[in-house]
Design a protein around this motif. Sequence first.
Motif, mmCIF file in Angstrom:
data_model
loop_
_atom_site.group_PDB
_atom_site.id
_atom_site.type_symbol
_atom_site.label_atom_id
_atom_site.label_comp_id
_atom_site.label_asym_id
_atom_site.label_seq_id
_atom_site.Cartn_x
_atom_site.Cartn_y
_atom_site.Cartn_z
ATOM 1 N N GLN A 169 50.441 23.508 66.767
ATOM 2 C CA GLN A 169 51.689 23.477 66.013
ATOM 3 C C GLN A 169 51.487 24.162 64.665
ATOM 4 O O GLN A 169 50.432 24.023 64.045
ATOM 5 C CB GLN A 169 52.163 22.044 65.828
ATOM 6 C CG GLN A 169 52.544 21.404 67.146
ATOM 7 C CD GLN A 169 53.264 20.100 66.944
ATOM 8 O OE1 GLN A 169 54.335 20.067 66.316
ATOM 9 N NE2 GLN A 169 52.689 19.024 67.457
ATOM 10 N N ILE A 170 52.505 24.885 64.244
ATOM 11 C CA ILE A 170 52.379 25.703 63.033
ATOM 12 C C ILE A 170 53.634 25.625 62.164
ATOM 13 O O ILE A 170 54.698 25.197 62.613
ATOM 14 C CB ILE A 170 52.103 27.186 63.389
ATOM 15 C CG1 ILE A 170 53.118 27.741 64.422
ATOM 16 C CG2 ILE A 170 50.708 27.364 63.935
ATOM 17 C CD1 ILE A 170 54.363 28.283 63.839
ATOM 18 N N ALA A 171 53.443 26.072 60.934
ATOM 19 C CA ALA A 171 54.562 26.368 60.037
ATOM 20 C C ALA A 171 54.404 27.830 59.638
ATOM 21 O O ALA A 171 53.312 28.256 59.261
ATOM 22 C CB ALA A 171 54.540 25.474 58.810
ATOM 23 N N TYR A 172 55.476 28.578 59.765
ATOM 24 C CA TYR A 172 55.510 29.954 59.271
ATOM 25 C C TYR A 172 56.057 29.886 57.856
ATOM 26 O O TYR A 172 57.193 29.438 57.623
ATOM 27 C CB TYR A 172 56.402 30.824 60.149
ATOM 28 C CG TYR A 172 56.867 32.089 59.467
ATOM 29 C CD1 TYR A 172 55.951 33.082 59.115
ATOM 30 C CD2 TYR A 172 58.209 32.300 59.172
ATOM 31 C CE1 TYR A 172 56.373 34.242 58.473
ATOM 32 C CE2 TYR A 172 58.637 33.453 58.535
ATOM 33 C CZ TYR A 172 57.713 34.410 58.194
ATOM 34 O OH TYR A 172 58.123 35.555 57.564
ATOM 35 N N ILE A 173 55.239 30.307 56.891
ATOM 36 C CA ILE A 173 55.648 30.301 55.492
ATOM 37 C C ILE A 173 55.801 31.755 55.043
ATOM 38 O O ILE A 173 54.815 32.466 54.865
ATOM 39 C CB ILE A 173 54.626 29.562 54.608
ATOM 40 C CG1 ILE A 173 54.415 28.133 55.136
ATOM 41 C CG2 ILE A 173 55.091 29.551 53.151
ATOM 42 C CD1 ILE A 173 53.373 27.336 54.389
ATOM 43 N N PRO A 174 57.049 32.229 54.909
ATOM 44 C CA PRO A 174 57.238 33.627 54.510
ATOM 45 C C PRO A 174 56.660 33.898 53.128
ATOM 46 O O PRO A 174 56.534 32.985 52.299
ATOM 47 C CB PRO A 174 58.757 33.808 54.530
ATOM 48 C CG PRO A 174 59.344 32.453 54.571
ATOM 49 C CD PRO A 174 58.299 31.505 55.049
ATOM 50 N N THR A 175 56.308 35.129 52.905
ATOM 51 C CA THR A 175 55.675 35.524 51.642
ATOM 52 C C THR A 175 56.485 35.085 50.429
ATOM 53 O O THR A 175 55.923 34.575 49.455
ATOM 54 C CB THR A 175 55.475 37.051 51.612
ATOM 55 O OG1 THR A 175 54.778 37.444 52.789
ATOM 56 C CG2 THR A 175 54.695 37.483 50.396
ATOM 57 N N HIS A 176 57.794 35.247 50.470
ATOM 58 C CA HIS A 176 58.625 34.906 49.312
ATOM 59 C C HIS A 176 58.649 33.402 49.014
ATOM 60 O O HIS A 176 59.097 32.992 47.954
ATOM 61 C CB HIS A 176 60.044 35.454 49.470
ATOM 62 C CG HIS A 176 60.834 34.804 50.552
ATOM 63 N ND1 HIS A 176 60.821 35.266 51.857
ATOM 64 C CD2 HIS A 176 61.646 33.720 50.545
ATOM 65 C CE1 HIS A 176 61.604 34.505 52.595
ATOM 66 N NE2 HIS A 176 62.120 33.558 51.824
ATOM 67 N N ALA A 177 58.140 32.570 49.944
ATOM 68 C CA ALA A 177 58.098 31.120 49.717
ATOM 69 C C ALA A 177 56.893 30.717 48.873
ATOM 70 O O ALA A 177 56.766 29.560 48.476
ATOM 71 C CB ALA A 177 58.079 30.381 51.044
ATOM 72 N N ASN A 178 55.988 31.670 48.610
ATOM 73 C CA ASN A 178 54.820 31.434 47.756
ATOM 74 C C ASN A 178 54.011 30.200 48.168
ATOM 75 O O ASN A 178 53.589 29.417 47.324
ATOM 76 C CB ASN A 178 55.242 31.313 46.287
ATOM 77 C CG ASN A 178 55.853 32.590 45.774
ATOM 78 O OD1 ASN A 178 55.342 33.676 46.034
ATOM 79 N ND2 ASN A 178 56.956 32.486 45.058
ATOM 80 N N GLY A 179 53.837 30.010 49.473
ATOM 81 C CA GLY A 179 53.007 28.912 49.965
ATOM 82 C C GLY A 179 53.684 27.554 49.982
ATOM 83 O O GLY A 179 53.057 26.555 50.329
ATOM 84 N N ASP A 180 54.966 27.493 49.639
ATOM 85 C CA ASP A 180 55.701 26.224 49.581
ATOM 86 C C ASP A 180 56.215 25.841 50.964
ATOM 87 O O ASP A 180 57.202 26.398 51.438
ATOM 88 C CB ASP A 180 56.857 26.346 48.590
ATOM 89 C CG ASP A 180 57.687 25.079 48.475
ATOM 90 O OD1 ASP A 180 57.315 24.039 49.066
ATOM 91 O OD2 ASP A 180 58.724 25.136 47.777
ATOM 92 N N ILE A 181 55.571 24.856 51.587
ATOM 93 C CA ILE A 181 55.976 24.437 52.937
ATOM 94 C C ILE A 181 57.351 23.779 52.948
ATOM 95 O O ILE A 181 57.973 23.639 53.995
ATOM 96 C CB ILE A 181 54.905 23.527 53.573
ATOM 97 C CG1 ILE A 181 55.081 23.478 55.083
ATOM 98 C CG2 ILE A 181 54.930 22.140 52.933
ATOM 99 C CD1 ILE A 181 53.915 22.938 55.843
ATOM 100 N N ASN A 182 57.867 23.398 51.783
ATOM 101 C CA ASN A 182 59.200 22.787 51.696
ATOM 102 C C ASN A 182 60.307 23.806 51.425
ATOM 103 O O ASN A 182 61.468 23.424 51.318
ATOM 104 C CB ASN A 182 59.204 21.707 50.604
ATOM 105 C CG ASN A 182 58.267 20.578 50.950
ATOM 106 O OD1 ASN A 182 58.313 20.033 52.050
ATOM 107 N ND2 ASN A 182 57.386 20.237 50.035
#
Length: 98
Positions: free
Chosen positions: A6-19
Amino acid sequence: MKPGTQIAYIPTHANGDINHPDVEFGFVTSEQETAHFCRYWMKGNPGELRTKANSESTPNDSLVEHVSVPQKTVWEVMMNLHYFPPSWKFVAEMDDGG
């Protein structure tokens, strides 16, 4: 990461923020050197696939392991989509962790 992770895709513009609202949750269906193919859940409805037709190539550096549904749900979806041979059914029945 391997198929079923299971994964979370965190787009670059989210700056590592999983929320961040653009983060998407799902699971790996296959792996490559620089990317993984993943299936994603519908936003607000984890456990229901966003797309029915195909996996999406996602850069490795945008993925983190993250559990969003019971692992048994992932195994069942993967079996229904024929990612595993029928002999993998015992895994879904036995592994409801995650």
